[in-house]
Structure formats: structure tokens, C-alpha cells
Design a protein around this motif. Structure first.
Motif, PDB file in Angstrom:
ATOM      1  N   ASN A  36       0.851  -1.192   0.000  1.00 44.88           N
ATOM      2  CA  ASN A  36       0.000   0.000   0.000  1.00 44.88           C
ATOM      3  C   ASN A  36       0.895   1.254   0.000  1.00 44.88           C
ATOM      4  O   ASN A  36       1.821   1.362   0.793  1.00 44.88           O
ATOM      5  CB  ASN A  36      -0.908  -0.008   1.232  1.00 44.88           C
ATOM      6  N   LYS A  75     -10.626   8.575  -9.902  1.00 41.51           N
ATOM      7  CA  LYS A  75     -10.944   7.302 -10.572  1.00 41.51           C
ATOM      8  C   LYS A  75     -11.467   7.514 -11.990  1.00 41.51           C
ATOM      9  O   LYS A  75     -11.588   6.564 -12.762  1.00 41.51           O
ATOM     10  CB  LYS A  75     -11.889   6.439  -9.746  1.00 41.51           C
ATOM     11  N   HIS A 204      -8.321   7.072 -18.873  1.00 45.32           N
ATOM     12  CA  HIS A 204      -8.625   5.888 -19.687  1.00 45.32           C
ATOM     13  C   HIS A 204      -9.051   6.180 -21.117  1.00 45.32           C
ATOM     14  O   HIS A 204      -9.387   5.260 -21.850  1.00 45.32           O
ATOM     15  CB  HIS A 204      -9.726   5.074 -18.981  1.00 45.32           C
ATOM     16  N   GLY A 212     -10.708   3.260 -14.488  1.00 47.17           N
ATOM     17  CA  GLY A 212     -10.495   3.448 -13.047  1.00 47.17           C
ATOM     18  C   GLY A 212      -9.430   4.491 -12.758  1.00 47.17           C
ATOM     19  O   GLY A 212      -9.006   4.642 -11.607  1.00 47.17           O
ATOM     20  N   THR A 213      -8.983   5.205 -13.805  1.00 52.42           N
ATOM     21  CA  THR A 213      -7.982   6.252 -13.576  1.00 52.42           C
ATOM     22  C   THR A 213      -8.459   7.595 -14.137  1.00 52.42           C
ATOM     23  O   THR A 213      -9.158   7.646 -15.145  1.00 52.42           O
ATOM     24  CB  THR A 213      -6.618   5.921 -14.217  1.00 52.42           C
ATOM     25  N   GLU A 250      -6.392  12.984  -1.711  1.00 53.43           N
ATOM     26  CA  GLU A 250      -6.287  11.562  -2.059  1.00 53.43           C
ATOM     27  C   GLU A 250      -6.462  10.691  -0.814  1.00 53.43           C
ATOM     28  O   GLU A 250      -5.495  10.119  -0.299  1.00 53.43           O
ATOM     29  CB  GLU A 250      -4.940  11.273  -2.739  1.00 53.43           C
ATOM     30  N   THR A 253      -6.916   4.130   0.068  1.00 59.05           N
ATOM     31  CA  THR A 253      -5.878   3.440  -0.715  1.00 59.05           C
ATOM     32  C   THR A 253      -5.983   3.812  -2.191  1.00 59.05           C
ATOM     33  O   THR A 253      -7.072   3.808  -2.769  1.00 59.05           O
ATOM     34  CB  THR A 253      -6.038   1.912  -0.528  1.00 59.05           C
ATOM     35  N   LEU A 254      -4.852   4.136  -2.756  1.00 60.78           N
ATOM     36  CA  LEU A 254      -4.827   4.545  -4.166  1.00 60.78           C
ATOM     37  C   LEU A 254      -4.949   3.329  -5.090  1.00 60.78           C
ATOM     38  O   LEU A 254      -4.582   2.216  -4.715  1.00 60.78           O
ATOM     39  CB  LEU A 254      -3.509   5.262  -4.472  1.00 60.78           C
ATOM     40  N   ASN A 255      -5.385   3.590  -6.308  1.00 60.65           N
ATOM     41  CA  ASN A 255      -5.455   2.566  -7.354  1.00 60.65           C
ATOM     42  C   ASN A 255      -4.048   2.395  -7.945  1.00 60.65           C
ATOM     43  O   ASN A 255      -3.767   2.826  -9.054  1.00 60.65           O
ATOM     44  CB  ASN A 255      -6.469   3.019  -8.419  1.00 60.65           C
ATOM     45  N   GLY A 258      -3.603   0.859 -11.444  1.00 61.72           N
ATOM     46  CA  GLY A 258      -4.122   1.735 -12.501  1.00 61.72           C
ATOM     47  C   GLY A 258      -3.194   2.922 -12.726  1.00 61.72           C
ATOM     48  O   GLY A 258      -2.904   3.299 -13.874  1.00 61.72           O
TER      49      GLY A 258
END
Ligand SMILES: Cc1ncc(COP(=O)(O)O)c(C=O)c1O
Length: 395
Positions: A36, A75, A204, A212-213, A250, A253-255, A258
């Protein structure tokens, strides 16, 4: 040359396929990192944090942000737009926007309007050309609290005079949010030089990253109220949100996978060159529009001038519902498009295409001439059949 069996022309919804480096980066991320970000002190957490930092740096380089920390990971574009709109609006404000906006802008604004918290001033913009009366826009800005505009119409691809809009907002002292959903990755974008308060974009679509970004650029000195508060990994001793970017915005937990994929696509775009991409996309657009102009019964929307277009063509075939044309294109020719109102009902009303909408074709630089020709052949066939059926009905 044999026609391709699958022709993906829905890049304005999300780009496909992603460059192979994106998938490789995601695999490498899980093999070499996977912890993480910013949370723990062990090697996999540190490696994950480093991978995310490198992605942020590459994106800052690509998008012209001098500090990577001015880029917030979201996201999608919608999250960035909501963060910027709700975070910048003040109670009782008048918000100036355009008639070409996507629902990701209009729905937050209408929600605020319905609750009596803002008034909205929609400046008409021409969906065919992207032009809008700058004087009317500048006049509307007087006494306004916020302005939001799209960089390019997601219905016709028409590019708006964004630099002039940002300059007018700056002159009027009004915060300006740009929706770069259809332009990022397709045309050169220098977020800091533009002078907007915030610029939202998906990762995306044209940036070629995973779903998801998304990103929100927040200009230095601009204070936005966060949408969410929570764990950031930083300043754990505090029960209040950190006040510095990007952590302020932010939470949770970040993606990681992605973001790392998006960083790899940013590297890919920098190596390819956005100008090169723009040139290739314009050539494909010219070929498509010239071909469409030779097909009787097809109505094409948006600017013919490829320099004023981001790689989208909207059209209708005779009186056939757009959903039917889109389904025939997919079922019979493997050509994938998007029909309907494209989440931009006002843009369609101004084009006179509501409620049927249009069939939207959208490409990327790696789309081939064979793909465009296959789409043209499919449209020609549907249009020819429709004319024959109409003639038969008249006889
Ligand atoms: C102009 C515009 N704004 C916003 C969005 C929303 O993007 P996302 O789906 O990434 O939230 C889109 C997506 O189609 C768009 O075209």
C-alpha cells in the motif's frame, strides 16, 4: 486488403487496446511492488509509493505541470469534475458554463441549482464549430463565482477556444475549471500555462491508461475543499485532513496498479509525441470525413477542419434511429460505435439531433486507414439499403 473483422471506433468512451507497456507495467507493479502506497515501511510499500511517484512525475511532464503534486489521482474525469465544482463553488454563486457540457459537469451544477445554492448561466456554443460568442461569455463572467467549460465536445469533437475562455475568466477574477476529457492525449495540453484553476481528465481515454484512472490538476495557490477525508498514510497522528497536495485530496488506498499503468501510457505518449498523434488523428479524420461526404443520405456533424476536431465524427443515416445504425454496424461489420445522446443532451438539442441522438465514431492515432475504410464501407452499405427501402416504400 481484407477488411478487419473488428473495428473499435469508440475511443471517446474509453480507448482500446491499451499500449502493451501499460499491461507490462501493471504486471511488474504486482511482481516488484504491490504494497500500500505511503502506508508501511516495508519494501513492497516503499516500491509501490515510488512507482506511483514516478507515474505522477511522468504525467506532470506530459501535461505541463511544474509540480507533480499539483496532479491529483481520481478514478475518472467525473470524480475530478465533482471535486473541482463542489470544492470551488461558493453559496449563492452564479456559475457560467456552455451548452456543450457533458452530464459530469451539468449534473453537479443542476444538483446545486435545485437546492437553491447556485444559479447557472449557460452560454450557447456551436456544436458544429465549437465557436461561442466570447463577448457573451466575458459579459456573463462579470460578478460570477465560477466558470466551467469543456475543451472539446464529446458529441462532435469540436474544439472550443479554451485559451480565450481561461483568459477571460482570469481577467474577471473568476475560477475556471476545464473539462479536458476529450482532448487530453489528443492535442497538446499545457495545464499550467493555460491558467485555469483546475483541469479534469480521464486517464482511460486519450491518455491510454486503464479504466479506473483520472486526474485533476489544481493550479498552485488554488484552494479546493476536498470531497472526501480519511487515511492518507501521512500525518497519522492528526485527526484532521492534511492541508497539502496531493494528500489533501487523495484519501483512502490509491489505485496503484491503474496509476502505474497510466504512468506507462504517459511515457508512451511522451515518446510518441502529442503533435505526432494529433497529425495522425487529423489524417484519419480527413479520410473519414471525405469518404462520408460521398455517401448520399448521411448527415455529418462537427467541424470539417481537422485542426478543430479531436478525433470524433457524429452522423445519422437517413431517418434510421442512431441505436439501430450502431447495432447494425456492430452486428454486421464488427464496427463498434456509440449511439444516442452521449450524456450531453443540451449539445444534441443545439445540433437538432435530440432525442434520437447520433452515431458517434471516435478513433485514436493507432487506428488504421483500413479501419476507417471498413467503417466507410459499412455506413455506405446501410445508407444504400435505407435509400432502396425508402424508394420501395414510395413506389
Ligand atoms: C466531455 C466529457 N466529460 C466528462 C466525461 C466523463 O468521463 P469519465 O467517464 O472518465 O468520468 C466524459 C466521458 O465520456 C466526457 O466525454
Amino acid at each position: 486488403m481484407a477488411a478487419p473483422t473488428e473495428v473499435y471506433l469508440d475511443h471517446a468512451a474509453t480507448s482500446w487496446p491499451k499500449p502493451p507497456v501499460v499491461l507490462e507495467a501493471i504486471q511488474r507493479y504486482f511482481a516488484e511492488a504491490g504494497g500500500n502506497t505511503g502506508r508501511s515501511g516495508h519494501r513492497r510499500s516503499i516500491a509501490a509509493s515510488r512507482a506511483v511517484s514516478l507515474a505522477r512525475e511522468s504525467l506532470a511532464e506530459l501535461l505541463g505541470a511544474s509540480s507533480p503534486d499539483d496532479l491529483i489521482f481520481t478514478k475518472n474525469a467525473t470524480e475530478g469534475l465533482n471535486l473541482a465544482i463542489y470544492g470551488l463553488v461558493t453559496p449563492g454563486a452564479r456559475v457560467v458554463t456552455t451548452s456543450l457540457e457533458h452530464n459530469s459537469v451539468m449534473r453537479p451544477l443542476r444538483h446545486l441549482e435545485q437546492r437553491g445554492r447556485i444559479d447557472i448561466d449557460v452560454v450557447p456554443a456551436d456544436g458544429q464549430t465549437g465557436e461561442l460568442e466570447l463577448e457573451r461569455f466575458a459579459k456573463a463572467l462579470r460578478g460570477a463565482g465560477l466558470a466551467v467549460a469543456t475543451h472539446a465536445s464529446n458529441v462532435t469533437g469540436a474544439i472550443l477556444p479554451t485559451a480565450a475562455l481561461a483568459a477571460a475568466a482570469r481577467d474577471a477574477g473568476v475560477p475556471f475549471i476545464l473539462d479536458a476529457s476529450q482532448s487530453a492525449g489528443h492535442v497538446p495540453l499545457a495545464v499550467e500555462a493555460l491558467g485555469a484553476s483546475a483541469v479534469a481528465m480521464p486517464g482511460h481515454k486519450g491518455l491510454l491508461g486503464p479504466t479506473g484512472t483520472g486526474l485533476l490538476y489544481i493550479a498552485p495557490g488554488v484552494e479546493i475543499e476536498p470531497l472526501m477525508r480519511g487515511g492518507t498514510g501521512s500525518l497519522s497522528e492528526l485527526e484532521v485532513q492534511p492541508d497539502f497536495a496531493p494528500d489533501r485530496y487523495e484519501s483512502g488506498t490509491l489505485n496503484g496498479m491503474g496509476i502505474v499503468g497510466l504512468g506507462a501510457s504517459a511515457d508512451f505518449l511522451r515518446e510518441t509525441g502529442i503533435e505526432q498523434i494529433q497529425t495522425q488523428m487529423a489524417a484519419l479524420g480527413g479520410r473519414f470525413r471525405e469518404g462520408l461526404a460521398t455517401i448520399p443520405g448521411v448527415t455529418v456533424f462537427g467541424p470539417f477542419d481537422t485542426a478543430r476536431n479531436v478525433g470524433i465524427v457524429s452522423l445519422n443515416v437517413g431517418e434510421i434511429p442512431s441505436a439501430t445504425v450502431s447495432r447494425l454496424l456492430d452486428d454486421e461489420w464488427g464496427v463498434m460505435t456509440r449511439a444516442g445522446l452521449h450524456c450531453a443532451p443540451a449539445a444534441h438539442r443545439s445540433l437538432g439531433t435530440a432525442p434520437n441522438g447520433t452515431v458517434r465514431f471516435s478513433w485514436r492515432h493507432a487506428t488504421t486507414e483500413a479501419d476507417i475504410d471498413a467503417a466507410l464501407a459499412a455506413v455506405r452499405s446501410i445508407a444504400t439499403r435505407e435509400r432502396a427501402e425508402a424508394a420501395e416504400a414510395r413506389a
